[in-house]
Design a protein around this motif. Sequence first.
Motif, PDB file in Angstrom:
ATOM      1  N   LEU A  48      14.581   8.567  35.100  1.00 15.97           N
ATOM      2  CA  LEU A  48      14.887   9.786  35.846  1.00 15.97           C
ATOM      3  C   LEU A  48      14.910   9.550  37.354  1.00 15.97           C
ATOM      4  N   GLY A  49      14.343   8.444  37.784  1.00 16.35           N
ATOM      5  CA  GLY A  49      14.244   8.209  39.223  1.00 16.35           C
ATOM      6  C   GLY A  49      13.113   9.021  39.822  1.00 16.35           C
ATOM      7  N   ASP A  50      13.226   9.371  41.079  1.00 13.88           N
ATOM      8  CA  ASP A  50      12.189  10.141  41.766  1.00 13.88           C
ATOM      9  C   ASP A  50      12.112  11.545  41.176  1.00 13.88           C
ATOM     10  N   VAL A  51      11.043  11.820  40.424  1.00 12.39           N
ATOM     11  CA  VAL A  51      10.937  13.110  39.738  1.00 12.39           C
ATOM     12  C   VAL A  51      10.785  14.270  40.706  1.00 12.39           C
ATOM     13  N   TRP A  52      10.430  13.986  41.960  1.00 11.79           N
ATOM     14  CA  TRP A  52      10.207  15.064  42.924  1.00 11.79           C
ATOM     15  C   TRP A  52      11.474  15.434  43.682  1.00 11.79           C
ATOM     16  N   SER A  53      12.546  14.707  43.467  1.00  5.54           N
ATOM     17  CA  SER A  53      13.805  15.043  44.147  1.00  5.54           C
ATOM     18  C   SER A  53      14.934  15.231  43.145  1.00  5.54           C
TER      19      SER A  53
END
Length: 293
Positions: free
Chosen positions: A112-117
Motif C-alpha cells: 500500500l505504500g505510505d498508509v498515512w498518505s
Amino acid sequence: MTSSTRIADVTRIRRPLAVTVAVVASMLVVALLTDLVTASRAESRLAHAVQASPSVTYEPEVMLNGFPFLTRAGRGDFPMIHLSARGVTAPGCADRGRCTVDVDARLYDAELGDVWSTTPSSPIRFQRLEAQTRVDSVNLGRLMNIVDLYINTPAPEGRIGGGGPGDGLLERTEGIMLSGTVPLPGSPARDGKYPPSASEYRHPKVKVSVSARVSVVDGRVRIDAVDLYTGPEEHFSDDVPEEFRSHVFKLFSITLPPLPTAWDTPVTSALSRGSDLVLIGERPGGTVEPRAF
C-alpha cells in the motif's frame, strides 16, 4: 529462622515481582490498544479513498491484516487487505426498484505504500486478488422479476443435520432452492400495479419452490430451474400441471446482467451460500487504485 520470618521474606520477594508483572502487562495492553487504534485510522483513510469510486455509496469496511500493525505501516506491506462495500448499485431491475449488491475483495501480499498518505489514486500492488459479489434474495428477486423470491441452500442429500450451526453457511452450485410466486400461462406479469405475489392479483398463479443450478457463461451468471423442489427443507408446493411446468421453470431461469465486481474482476464461478447468490472471480498480481474499486 522462624516461620513468620520466612513468610515475611517471601512476601518481600513476591511484592516487587507482582509489581513488575503488573507494569509489563499494562505496557502490553497499552501497546496493543495503540496498535489497534493506529490500524483503525489507517483503515479509515483507505476506506475514504475507496469511497471516491462512483459505484461506492457508503463507506466500505476495510481490514489491513498483519500484526503488529505499526511495524508493517512503515513498509506499507500487508499479508492481506480485505475490502467490503455494501449497497453497490447493480443494473437490470428496470422499474422494479433499485438493485444493490455487496462487493468484496481480498488482496494478498499487498503493498500500500505510505498508509498515512493514501489517496483515491494511490497504487495498491498485490500478488493475487479474490473478488466476490453477493446478491441477496430481495435483489435477486428484483433481477428475476419475482417479487417474493427467496433463495436457500439445502444440505446435500444424506447429510443428516447438515446446515446446523457447526456447519457454517452451506454452498452449492446445484440443488439450490428458489421459492416464489409466478403467473401461469395466459396470466399477465402484473395485474395493474400488483405482482403475482400480491393478494390483489386476480389471475391464475402458483407459489412454488424449484430446484436450480447456477453456472457462468461468457462471464455472466446463468440460473436454470430444472425441477420442482421436493426435498426436506420447508418449501412451497402449489399444484403445477405437467403441461405448465416448462413455463414455470422458464420464469425461474435467467441470465443475469453483468453485475459489479471489485475492480471489474471477471466472474469465473458462482454458487449459493446460505440465502445469497455469490459471484466469484480471481486475478493474478497487478496494481489497482482505490477510486476504481
